[in-house]
Design an enzyme around this catalytic site. Structure first.
Site, PDB file in Angstrom:
ATOM      1  N   GLN A  33      22.816 -63.993 -32.538  1.00 54.55           N
ATOM      2  CA  GLN A  33      21.733 -64.967 -32.708  1.00 54.55           C
ATOM      3  C   GLN A  33      22.241 -66.401 -32.492  1.00 54.55           C
ATOM      4  O   GLN A  33      23.452 -66.640 -32.439  1.00 54.55           O
ATOM      5  CB  GLN A  33      21.163 -64.858 -34.124  1.00 54.55           C
ATOM      6  CG  GLN A  33      22.215 -65.054 -35.216  1.00 54.55           C
ATOM      7  CD  GLN A  33      21.905 -64.323 -36.502  1.00 54.55           C
ATOM      8  OE1 GLN A  33      20.793 -63.874 -36.729  1.00 54.55           O
ATOM      9  NE2 GLN A  33      22.897 -64.212 -37.385  1.00 54.55           N
ATOM     10  N   HIS A  64      17.179 -68.075 -54.009  1.00 57.60           N
ATOM     11  CA  HIS A  64      18.390 -67.397 -54.491  1.00 57.60           C
ATOM     12  C   HIS A  64      18.309 -67.053 -55.978  1.00 57.60           C
ATOM     13  O   HIS A  64      18.812 -66.013 -56.400  1.00 57.60           O
ATOM     14  CB  HIS A  64      19.624 -68.250 -54.149  1.00 57.60           C
ATOM     15  CG  HIS A  64      19.858 -68.314 -52.671  1.00 57.60           C
ATOM     16  ND1 HIS A  64      19.926 -69.492 -51.966  1.00 57.60           N
ATOM     17  CD2 HIS A  64      19.975 -67.324 -51.750  1.00 57.60           C
ATOM     18  CE1 HIS A  64      20.103 -69.217 -50.678  1.00 57.60           C
ATOM     19  NE2 HIS A  64      20.132 -67.927 -50.521  1.00 57.60           N
ATOM     20  N   ASP A  88      24.741 -67.059 -46.121  1.00 56.64           N
ATOM     21  CA  ASP A  88      24.772 -68.452 -46.595  1.00 56.64           C
ATOM     22  C   ASP A  88      25.461 -68.557 -47.949  1.00 56.64           C
ATOM     23  O   ASP A  88      25.900 -69.636 -48.351  1.00 56.64           O
ATOM     24  CB  ASP A  88      23.356 -69.052 -46.656  1.00 56.64           C
ATOM     25  CG  ASP A  88      22.423 -68.223 -47.508  1.00 56.64           C
ATOM     26  OD1 ASP A  88      22.659 -68.115 -48.716  1.00 56.64           O
ATOM     27  OD2 ASP A  88      21.461 -67.655 -46.960  1.00 56.64           O
ATOM     28  N   GLU A 108      27.871 -59.149 -44.370  1.00 55.51           N
ATOM     29  CA  GLU A 108      27.184 -60.072 -43.449  1.00 55.51           C
ATOM     30  C   GLU A 108      27.658 -59.745 -42.032  1.00 55.51           C
ATOM     31  O   GLU A 108      28.857 -59.687 -41.786  1.00 55.51           O
ATOM     32  CB  GLU A 108      27.514 -61.521 -43.835  1.00 55.51           C
ATOM     33  CG  GLU A 108      27.176 -62.566 -42.794  1.00 55.51           C
ATOM     34  CD  GLU A 108      25.686 -62.631 -42.434  1.00 55.51           C
ATOM     35  OE1 GLU A 108      24.860 -62.787 -43.337  1.00 55.51           O
ATOM     36  OE2 GLU A 108      25.373 -62.521 -41.226  1.00 55.51           O
ATOM     37  N   GLY A 140      25.457 -54.291 -41.704  1.00 54.30           N
ATOM     38  CA  GLY A 140      24.961 -53.724 -42.959  1.00 54.30           C
ATOM     39  C   GLY A 140      24.382 -52.329 -42.779  1.00 54.30           C
ATOM     40  O   GLY A 140      24.429 -51.499 -43.688  1.00 54.30           O
ATOM     41  N   ASP A 158      19.096 -59.184 -48.358  1.00 51.43           N
ATOM     42  CA  ASP A 158      18.840 -60.616 -48.168  1.00 51.43           C
ATOM     43  C   ASP A 158      18.824 -60.861 -46.664  1.00 51.43           C
ATOM     44  O   ASP A 158      19.734 -61.479 -46.111  1.00 51.43           O
ATOM     45  CB  ASP A 158      19.965 -61.404 -48.870  1.00 51.43           C
ATOM     46  CG  ASP A 158      19.757 -62.900 -48.781  1.00 51.43           C
ATOM     47  OD1 ASP A 158      18.763 -63.339 -48.173  1.00 51.43           O
ATOM     48  OD2 ASP A 158      20.609 -63.634 -49.311  1.00 51.43           O
ATOM     49  N   SER A 159      17.802 -60.339 -46.022  1.00 52.50           N
ATOM     50  CA  SER A 159      17.784 -60.329 -44.560  1.00 52.50           C
ATOM     51  C   SER A 159      17.164 -61.608 -44.014  1.00 52.50           C
ATOM     52  O   SER A 159      16.476 -62.337 -44.728  1.00 52.50           O
ATOM     53  CB  SER A 159      16.947 -59.146 -44.080  1.00 52.50           C
ATOM     54  OG  SER A 159      15.616 -59.321 -44.501  1.00 52.50           O
ATOM     55  N   ASP A 161      14.442 -62.733 -40.865  1.00 50.28           N
ATOM     56  CA  ASP A 161      13.123 -62.174 -40.574  1.00 50.28           C
ATOM     57  C   ASP A 161      13.264 -60.971 -39.632  1.00 50.28           C
ATOM     58  O   ASP A 161      14.294 -60.800 -38.996  1.00 50.28           O
ATOM     59  CB  ASP A 161      12.248 -63.282 -39.980  1.00 50.28           C
ATOM     60  CG  ASP A 161      12.168 -64.458 -40.943  1.00 50.28           C
ATOM     61  OD1 ASP A 161      11.623 -64.280 -42.036  1.00 50.28           O
ATOM     62  OD2 ASP A 161      12.713 -65.540 -40.623  1.00 50.28           O
TER      63      ASP A 161
END
Ligand code: PUT
Length: 287
Positions: A33, A64, A88, A108, A140, A158-159, A161
């Site tokens: 990305q 969070h 992050d 991650e 993952g 915690d993806s 979109d």
């Protein structure tokens, strides 16, 4: 004096969210990305992936705190937690406030997300060296396929979109593996998009969770996140055993919130977040 306004805009087919910024601090293309950081005027430094807002310095605490403390306080005895995504660092920062946790594994896929946040969002990327954290840079989906049965009390998805590398984290195959990897009273929490902005995806993923965990084991909760499209964001809470999101110790939650000087989560917010507007109930086919 002439100054040109510069705006970052997250666009969908028919809606856009714009933030004025003072410049781009980071821009790299990973195999997965486009990773960028902008210095926004209203919300501080902001991480975007493929043009979509992931978090900003000034409002990341809402996301969070809500993705972590709701399941942690509902379960009460989480020893091992897995976070998929979340490069992050904000989710593991919040989890590691809970002293009962013995190990947190963060998986991650994209090392550039971590690099960008260490450089420009140091308040979220603050816990990567914590002794209880195991940080893995890998896919993952592969990790969960190879994970042992009943390995974790809590799994947080915690993806990003559901486009690009995040897409595979929104499939029944993936959630079935998550279910298998939970302990018998384990909890899965996911960020479940906006019921306004992404109504179709929202409704579909809840059907999918119910098919795997059981209709009465899945709940939705909401939080107000100003830099996500529409500002209304949702999280799912799915329980493999008997953990219930509204059965939690209010005094413990209140003391936890005070002790850690939290900015969003408290015992009232925990309970109130599960009160859903009628349009959301309709999307979820609830009475
Ligand atoms: N983990 C970030 C969620 C993305 C919201 N657009």
């Amino acid at each position: 004096k002439f100054t040109r306004d510069v705006w970052f805009t997250e666009r969908d087919e028919n809606i856009a969210l714009s933030l004025k910024h003072d410049g781009q601090l980071y821009k790299k293309e990973s195999p997965y990305q486009k990773v960028e950081v902008f210095a926004t005027q209203a919300y501080g430094n902001m991480l975007t992936l493929d043009g979509m807002v992931m978090c900003t310095q000034k409002d990341e605490y809402v996301y969070h705190e809500m993705i972590t403390h709701v399941p942690m306080l509902s379960h009460g005895r989480v020893k091992r937690a897995l976070v998929i995504g979340g490069g992050d660092g904000g989710t593991v920062r919040e989890l590691l406030r809970h002293p009962e946790l013995e190990e947190v594994v963060l998986v991650e896929i994209d090392a550039l997300v971590i690099e960008a946040c260490k450089l420009h969002l140091p308040e979220t990327a603050v816990a990567f060296d914590h002794p209880k954290l195991k940080l893995l840079i890998e896919d993952g989906i592969k990790y969960i396929q190879e994970c042992a049965d009943s390995a974790f009390d809590l799994i947080i998805v915690d993806s990003a979109d559901p486009v690009g590398p995040g897409e595979g984290l929104f499939t029944a195959e993936f959630y079935k593996e998550v279910y298998r990897c939970l302990t018998e009273d384990g909890i899965m929490v996911t960020q479940s998009e906006s019921p306004r902005f992404n109504a179709n995806v929202f409704a579909e993923i809840y059907d999918c969770y119910r098919g795997i965990f059981g209709a009465d084991k899945v709940s939705c909760y909401l939080a107000a996140i100003p830099t996500y499209p529409t500002g209304t964001w949702s999280f799912s809470f799915s329980s493999k055993g008997n953990a219930q999101p509204l059965v939690f110790d209010r005094e413990t939650a209140a003391a936890f919130s005070r002790k850690n000087d939290l900015k969003y989560y408290n015992e009232d917010i925990h309970a109130a977040a599960f009160a859903l507007p009628n349009f959301v109930k309709q999307l979820l086919k609830l009475k």
